[in-house]
Scaffold this active site. Sequence first.
Site, PDB file in Angstrom:
ATOM      1  N   ASP A 190       0.831  -1.198   0.000  1.00  0.00           N
ATOM      2  CA  ASP A 190       0.000   0.000   0.000  1.00  0.00           C
ATOM      3  C   ASP A 190       0.874   1.259   0.000  1.00  0.00           C
ATOM      4  OD1 ASP A 190      -2.709   1.221   0.359  1.00  0.00           O
ATOM      5  OD2 ASP A 190      -1.829   1.922   2.243  1.00  0.00           O
TER       6      ASP A 190
ATOM      7  N   GLU B 130      14.617 -15.394  -0.678  1.00  0.00           N
ATOM      8  CA  GLU B 130      15.078 -16.458   0.215  1.00  0.00           C
ATOM      9  C   GLU B 130      14.072 -17.595   0.324  1.00  0.00           C
ATOM     10  OE1 GLU B 130      15.888 -14.971   4.078  1.00  0.00           O
ATOM     11  OE2 GLU B 130      17.285 -13.420   3.397  1.00  0.00           O
TER      12      GLU B 130
END
Length: 549
Positions: free
Chosen positions: A214, A263
Site C-alpha cells: 500500500d 530467500e
Amino acid sequence: MTPHLTAPATAPTRTGWWQDAVIYQVYPRSFADANGDGMGDLDGVRHKLPYLRDLGVDAVWLSPFYASPQADAGYDVADYRAIDPMFGTLHDADALIRDAHGLGLRIIVDLVPNHSSDQHEWFKRALREGPGSALRSRYHFRPGRGADGELPPNDWESIFGGPAWTRTEDGEWYLHLFAPEQPDFNWEHPAVADEFRSILRFWLDMGVDGFRVDVAHGLVKAPGLPDIGGSDQLKLLGNDVMPFFDQDGVHEIYRSWRLILDEYPGERIAVAEAWTPTVERTAHYVRPDELHQAFNFQYLGAPWNAEELREVIDVSLAAMRPVGAPATWVLSNHDVTRHATRFANPPGLGTQLRTPGDRELGLRRARAATLLMLALPGSAYLYQGEELGLPDVTDLPDEVRQDPSFFRAEGQDGFRDGCRVPLPWTVDGPSYGFGSGGSWLPQPASWGALSVEAQTGDPHSTLELYRSALAARREHPGLGSGDTVSWLDAPRGVLAFAREGFVCTVNLTAEPVRLPAPGKPLLSSGSREVALEGGEFVIEADTTVWWAV
C-alpha cells in the site's frame, strides 16, 4: 502473545507464475460473513475459496485484516502480526492459507508500510513520552511554524482533505498524509526498516505468497520536508512531482525486501501500489532487483475511447519491456467507482462518481472492457463482484457512509463505500447470502437478481462470461504472458490486435461495425452469437470478440 503456527506448504511451484496471473481482490469485510455479525471475515473467505477456484483465478489478494481501530477500513494498522477480532484469528488466517494452497490458489496479503494507526504501540508511547522521546523519531514529529508554533511545519495537504499535520497536546505536530489516525512512519529511522523486514518474514513464514504494498510510492519524503507552494494539491497526485511521493529513496527499501522474498521457496512476490506521474516512473518499482509487479493506474483511468486505450496499452508495454516485468491491467478496486458505473457515465468525471448513469450501457461496456483486458499480455486484476457485473451503489444515505474522506472537506470525493457494499450470493434471504446477520452497508433491492445463484448456469450472464474467458485464457497458448501485441488495421473507434494464434477485436463505438472475420470466434461479450457471412461479421456496439486463428 502471538501463537506459533507451522508454515503451510506453499502453492504449487510454477516458474514466473506472476507474469500472467489473474489475481482476485477480496475486500474481506464485504465478501462473506461466516459468523453472522454483519461483517465479512476470514472464515467467510475460506468457505468461498472453491468459488474462486472454479471462477478460474490464480491468486487471491486480501485487503487488510490486521488489528486496527478501523479509522480507514483497516489501512490504519495497530498490530501487523495480529488479526482484528472482527475478521477472526491467526488460526483462521492459517486455515485460509492452507485451504487456498490445497485448491491451487495463492494468497497475497496487503502490507501498509507508509503509516500505522495512532493506536500502534510505538505511536502511543511517542505521545506519552512527549518531545524528545526516541519513539518520536520513528514518525515525523516537528515543531510548528509561527510565533507560538501554531502553524503546521509545512504546507502539505492530506489526501483525505485538510492539512497533513495534526498538533499534539504538547505543541508538536505529526505528519499524516491520510487521516490523523494514520501517522506516517519515518523510513530514515533504521528501526522502521528492521520492523518491516521482520513483518515480511512473519507472514512469509505463515505461508503467504506475496504482498500488495500500500502507498508504495510514499515511504520516503524529500529531505527537509519542503513546501509545495500552493493549495489544491490533490490535483497534482499522479500527475506531478511531489516531495512526499515517488522519491528515489524508496527503491533502496524494495531492493532489501526483494532479497528477503528471494530467500523463500515458491516464488513469493510483491506488488506496488505506486501512483506516479508516468508509466516510465512506475517501471522503476519493478526493476529485476525490486518488486515483481506494479498496478497500472493509467490504464484504470483511461476512458472508453479506442485511441486513448491503444496509447495507454502501447506505453504500458513499452515501459515494462526494458525491466522485464509484466504489464498489469486493472479496471476496478476498493478505492474507485466500479467500472460498470464509470463506463455508464460521460468521460472526464474521474474515478469516484455518485451518479448511476446508463446501467445497460455501463454493463455492456464493462463486459467488453473485461475481455479486452484479459486478452492483453501480462497479469490482470479483478475486484470482487465485477464478475457479477455489479454497479456501484451510488445512492447510499450519507448517514451510513464510513469512508473517512467523506467527512473531511477538500479531500477525495469520499464515495468509496459504493464499491464496498457486501456481495450478493443468493437470490433472496438475509443479506442475499452474505451472512445471517445483515450487512454493514445496505444492499440494494436489485442485488438478488445479480447474485452468484441467479447467474450461475445462465450462458448470457456476466458471471458465466468471466468463467468462460478465464478458462479460455488458461487454455489458449496465445493468451497470458508476453510483452507485445500486433495491431491490425481497423476502422476508427475499433481496436484489433493479434497474438500467437489469437485475435481480439473491440468495437468502442455506439454503432455496429462490419469487419473481415479473422478466424473462428471463441467468445463474445455481446448479447448475440457472432454470425459469419461471406468471410465477414458484424460486431455489435461496445463489444469485444475473441478469435482463434
